[in-house]
Design an enzyme around this catalytic site. Structure first.
Site, mmCIF file in Angstrom:
data_model
loop_
_atom_site.group_PDB
_atom_site.id
_atom_site.type_symbol
_atom_site.label_atom_id
_atom_site.label_comp_id
_atom_site.label_asym_id
_atom_site.label_seq_id
_atom_site.Cartn_x
_atom_site.Cartn_y
_atom_site.Cartn_z
ATOM 1 N N ASP A 1 -0.066 46.309 6.540
ATOM 2 C CA ASP A 1 0.233 45.471 7.690
ATOM 3 C C ASP A 1 1.741 45.557 7.943
ATOM 4 O O ASP A 1 2.500 45.968 7.063
ATOM 5 C CB ASP A 1 -0.185 44.026 7.398
ATOM 6 C CG ASP A 1 0.082 43.096 8.557
ATOM 7 O OD1 ASP A 1 -0.114 43.523 9.720
ATOM 8 O OD2 ASP A 1 0.491 41.951 8.307
ATOM 9 N N ASP B 1 4.171 42.939 9.837
ATOM 10 C CA ASP B 1 4.924 41.700 9.643
ATOM 11 C C ASP B 1 4.442 40.961 8.401
ATOM 12 O O ASP B 1 3.249 40.693 8.236
ATOM 13 C CB ASP B 1 4.787 40.809 10.874
ATOM 14 C CG ASP B 1 5.220 41.548 12.143
ATOM 15 O OD1 ASP B 1 6.277 42.200 12.108
ATOM 16 O OD2 ASP B 1 4.490 41.475 13.153
#
Length: 242
Positions: free
Chosen positions: A74, A76
């Site tokens: 991922d 953030d």
């Protein structure tokens, strides 16, 4: 808690219909064989691609037919600080350890591929062009191989307001990467900080890792049990490259 060593990792970012791919030259490829479960090293045969490529038809594809494990990341809360909606390059705060982590993964022959939901586009907070610039910057600064993104949201505006298959926990971004990079999902990981990341990884048939550097266990949106929990990407990479 220790993750069992994976044979190969790399990183990537994309939209639902475009892939942006960066292939460093000379990276070793490590193949995992089901027969003897040994890691076999071989030099990558792909020619280096030095820039972000914005057209699927221009992507350099490997002639090899072997399958490689990967680590899906991922964005953030994993590669950079979780700030809500990041709408410009100056707002993107990459963790100081991220680039070194990617280098270590590459040295061990791993693919590192970023898959990220970016509904700021669907909500009208930023343009898709701006998102591409941010992700391109991320690729250059961290050395990840590619990044896939989903700009949609069911309550979004215009063409982005759709119920798509690429938004996590949907697995379309991962499935596209698996097909393009010939990835072995059995020996791959999904690393994230939210329930949607874990559900996406489980749906794609891979091991899941929850990091505390973003939302983590204290803000998990629903009860999902990851295979591993680590403080941050640095701690996870230290374990995976042992």
């Amino acid at each position: 808690h220790g993750a069992e060593p994976a044979p190969f990792i790399r990183t990537c970012f994309t939209s639902s219909d475009k892939l942006y791919y960066r292939n460093p030259s000379g990276n070793p490829i490590i193949r995992f064989t089901a027969q003897n479960r040994r890691l076999l090293s071989e030099l990558a045969s792909q020619a280096p691609i030095s820039s972000i490529i914005s057209s699927d038809s221009m992507i350099k594809k490997s002639d090899k037919k072997s399958f490689h494990p990967a680590i899906f990341l991922d964005r953030d809360g994993v590669l950079c600080t979780e700030k809500g909606y990041v709408t410009s390059i100056k707002e993107l705060e990459i963790f100081p350890y991220t680039r070194n982590c990617i280098e270590l993964l590459h040295q061990k022959g791993f693919l590192a591929i970023c898959v990220t939901n970016q509904s700021a586009v669907a909500r009208g907070f930023m343009s898709e062009a701006a998102l591409k610039e941010i992700n391109g910057y991320l690729v250059r600064e961290t050395g990840i191989d590619a990044a896939y993104y989903c700009p949609h949201h069911p309550q979004g505006i215009g063409k982005y307001g759709v119920l798509c298959k690429c938004r996590k926990p949907g697995t379309e971004m991962i499935e596209k990467a698996i097909e393009r990079f010939q990835i072995d999902r059995m020996y791959s990981y999904m690393v994230g900080d939210r329930a949607s990341d874990l559900l996406c990884g489980k749906g794609a048939g891979m091991k899941t890792v929850l990091l505390e550097s973003g939302y983590g266990t204290s803000r998990l949106e629903e009860m999902v049990y990851p295979d591993f929990i680590y403080r941050d990407l640095e701690e996870f990479v230290r374990e995976i490259v042992k």
